[in-house]
Design an enzyme around this catalytic site. Structure first.
Site, PDB file in Angstrom:
ATOM      1  N   ARG A  58       0.823  -1.211   0.000  1.00 37.73           N
ATOM      2  CA  ARG A  58       0.000   0.000   0.000  1.00 37.73           C
ATOM      3  C   ARG A  58       0.857   1.262   0.000  1.00 37.73           C
ATOM      4  O   ARG A  58       0.491   2.262  -0.584  1.00 37.73           O
ATOM      5  CB  ARG A  58      -0.925  -0.014   1.217  1.00 37.73           C
ATOM      6  N   TYR A  59       1.983   1.217   0.713  1.00 34.44           N
ATOM      7  CA  TYR A  59       2.895   2.367   0.793  1.00 34.44           C
ATOM      8  C   TYR A  59       4.165   2.009   0.027  1.00 34.44           C
ATOM      9  O   TYR A  59       4.631   0.882   0.101  1.00 34.44           O
ATOM     10  CB  TYR A  59       3.229   2.668   2.251  1.00 34.44           C
ATOM     11  N   ARG A  80       7.341   0.051   1.801  1.00 37.68           N
ATOM     12  CA  ARG A  80       7.208  -1.103   2.687  1.00 37.68           C
ATOM     13  C   ARG A  80       6.069  -2.003   2.243  1.00 37.68           C
ATOM     14  O   ARG A  80       5.041  -1.522   1.771  1.00 37.68           O
ATOM     15  CB  ARG A  80       7.012  -0.661   4.140  1.00 37.68           C
ATOM     16  N   CYS A 114      -2.943 -17.380  14.386  1.00 35.93           N
ATOM     17  CA  CYS A 114      -2.443 -16.611  15.521  1.00 35.93           C
ATOM     18  C   CYS A 114      -2.281 -17.553  16.706  1.00 35.93           C
ATOM     19  O   CYS A 114      -2.872 -18.634  16.754  1.00 35.93           O
ATOM     20  CB  CYS A 114      -3.417 -15.497  15.904  1.00 35.93           C
ATOM     21  N   CYS A 148      -7.860 -12.355  19.250  1.00 37.87           N
ATOM     22  CA  CYS A 148      -8.477 -11.174  19.865  1.00 37.87           C
ATOM     23  C   CYS A 148      -9.877 -11.036  19.267  1.00 37.87           C
ATOM     24  O   CYS A 148     -10.033 -11.096  18.043  1.00 37.87           O
ATOM     25  CB  CYS A 148      -7.657  -9.934  19.550  1.00 37.87           C
ATOM     26  N   CYS A 155     -10.269  -8.239  16.495  1.00 34.17           N
ATOM     27  CA  CYS A 155      -9.260  -8.189  15.425  1.00 34.17           C
ATOM     28  C   CYS A 155      -9.823  -7.628  14.123  1.00 34.17           C
ATOM     29  O   CYS A 155     -10.899  -8.017  13.682  1.00 34.17           O
ATOM     30  CB  CYS A 155      -8.741  -9.595  15.169  1.00 34.17           C
ATOM     31  N   ARG A 163      -8.613  -8.256  11.271  1.00 37.58           N
ATOM     32  CA  ARG A 163      -8.511  -9.297  10.238  1.00 37.58           C
ATOM     33  C   ARG A 163      -9.242 -10.562  10.667  1.00 37.58           C
ATOM     34  O   ARG A 163      -8.927 -11.657  10.224  1.00 37.58           O
ATOM     35  CB  ARG A 163      -7.047  -9.645   9.963  1.00 37.58           C
ATOM     36  N   ASP A 179     -10.779  -0.438  14.477  1.00 39.51           N
ATOM     37  CA  ASP A 179     -11.298  -0.629  13.122  1.00 39.51           C
ATOM     38  C   ASP A 179     -12.659  -1.312  13.200  1.00 39.51           C
ATOM     39  O   ASP A 179     -12.913  -2.098  14.107  1.00 39.51           O
ATOM     40  CB  ASP A 179     -10.337  -1.500  12.305  1.00 39.51           C
ATOM     41  N   ASP A 225      -6.916   4.035  10.780  1.00 35.90           N
ATOM     42  CA  ASP A 225      -6.785   3.484   9.435  1.00 35.90           C
ATOM     43  C   ASP A 225      -8.080   3.842   8.715  1.00 35.90           C
ATOM     44  O   ASP A 225      -9.150   3.357   9.087  1.00 35.90           O
ATOM     45  CB  ASP A 225      -6.591   1.965   9.514  1.00 35.90           C
ATOM     46  N   LYS A 260      -3.243   5.010   6.904  1.00 33.95           N
ATOM     47  CA  LYS A 260      -3.227   5.349   8.335  1.00 33.95           C
ATOM     48  C   LYS A 260      -2.850   6.802   8.523  1.00 33.95           C
ATOM     49  O   LYS A 260      -1.889   7.261   7.916  1.00 33.95           O
ATOM     50  CB  LYS A 260      -2.123   4.532   9.022  1.00 33.95           C
TER      51      LYS A 260
END
Ligand SMILES: *Cc1c(COP(=O)(O)O)cnc(C)c1O
Length: 350
Positions: A90-91, A94, A103, A107, A110, A112, A271, A308, A315
């Site tokens: 996206r950037y 990076r 995971c 959480c 989350c 995602r 989010d 975000d 972000k």
């Protein structure tokens, strides 16, 4: 402490974290969104406290099946930036590389949550080859961010192989690993794991931690092993109603982190992932908390409060702005009212 991980609703009932009559409803929740509570985190929960901030993050709730109209499976809009399986660009400087969708702990808030857990699990060899080829073909990629899932669910051997391959790409100068493992399963991060991360490039670790109680002596030792091995450690925290949305909790968290040689990096506004409404705060609450920390907490313990933007726009910092423009100054400058850490305003030109 609870000797083992909790992986099923029956495990939660046996541990006294869920009433038996709630089990059938929660079985439907964990069918949709994966469940694991590590032994270390389970041991921190007080089953007698209905507002326990550790339970609030990891023990499922029937409300997770209620999706609000503004909640989506991809709340930050990363999907359009997926350039190859497991690679998000996206950037310009990076890329995200997701070697696994698993995971160590799940959480309940989350962003995602729709993709992590079962299903695709690990990136295939062919997809990993394609991911490395993508990075190699893009000299602007200065940093590779290993995320997921949680890259530290991989074995040291597998993680080492990925780092070896990145090491062979000369323009990769920084590798960042986003993980919750040093906090939720600290024994996984051995001295050998930490040593494995030290490379030609700078390896940084960003740990996810939301409440000061998560930073047990065992977690502190794991973080110490990383820093001692020469891996700088940053933290990210999500602002969560019912967990950490008060100034005292955040202050204790950020103070403890800097004593462990961790720099608080981001405080994320939540989010809008599906079924996460119980964690919402407003931006005004978030800004109020940041204002209270400014001035009373050492500057090195202050994270940047970020949002975000839904839809994939990126972000951005959304912390309180101390400057209010009040007019034109002399010679192209402007006149401002600037708020100090005590809330007093001052005129300033610049
Ligand atoms: C958050 C994010 C990053 C990392 O952003 P930083 O501000 O450098 O921490 C990189 N790529 C994507 C797609 C992201 O969502």
């Amino acid at each position: 402490m609870s000797a083992r991980d909790l992986r099923t609703v029956d495990d939660l009932v046996a541990a006294g974290l869920v009433a038996p009559e709630a089990a059938p409803g929660l079985a439907r929740v964990v069918d949709r969104f994966a469940l694991t509570v590590t032994a270390d985190m389970a041991a921190l929960i007080d089953p007698a406290d209905p507002a326990d901030p550790i339970a609030a993050q990891f023990v499922p709730s029937p409300e997770e099946l209620v999706t609000r109209p503004d909640e989506t499976p991809d709340p930050i809009g990363d999907d359009p930036h997926e350039v190859a399986p497991g690679v998000t660009h996206r950037y310009p400087d990076r890329v995200l590389l997701k070697p696994t969708h698993l995971c160590r702990i799940y959480c309940r808030f989350c962003f995602r949550r729709d993709r992590v857990g079962d299903g695709e699990a690990n990136l295939s060899e062919a997809d990993l080859d394609a991911a490395m080829a993508y990075v190699a073909a893009h000299p602007d990629v200065f940093e590779v961010i290993l995320t997921g899932g949680d890259p530290l669910v991989l074995s040291d051997r597998r993680l080492g192989l990925i780092l070896d391959r990145l090491e062979a790409i000369p323009h990769v100068e920084v590798v960042r690993i986003h993980s919750r493992v040093p906090v939720v399963d600290p024994e996984r991060v051995s001295a050998a794991t930490a040593a494995l991360l030290r490379r030609r490039f700078a390896t940084w670790m960003v740990i996810h931690v939301d409440h000061p109680r998560e930073l047990t002596e065992r977690a502190a030792a794991a973080i110490g092993r990383l820093v001692d091995a020469g891996v700088p450690v940053l933290s990210q925290t999500t602002l969560l109603a019912g967990v950490n949305a008060d100034a005292e909790t955040l202050e204790a968290l950020f103070r403890r982190l800097v004593t462990l040689r961790v720099k608080p990096y981001y405080l994320h506004h939540l989010d809008r992932a599906e079924g996460t409404a119980r964690y919402r705060t407003t931006v005004e609450e978030g800004r109020g908390l940041m204002r209270r920390l400014r001035g009373r907490l050492t500057g090195i313990a202050q994270p940047t409060y970020v949002l975000d933007i839904p839809g994939g726009a990126g972000k951005v910092p959304i912390g309180p702005d101390p400057l209010t423009e009040v007019g034109e100054g002399e010679g192209g400058t402007r006149r401002w009212s600037v708020e100090d850490p005590n809330g007093t305003r001052h005129d300033w030109e610049g």
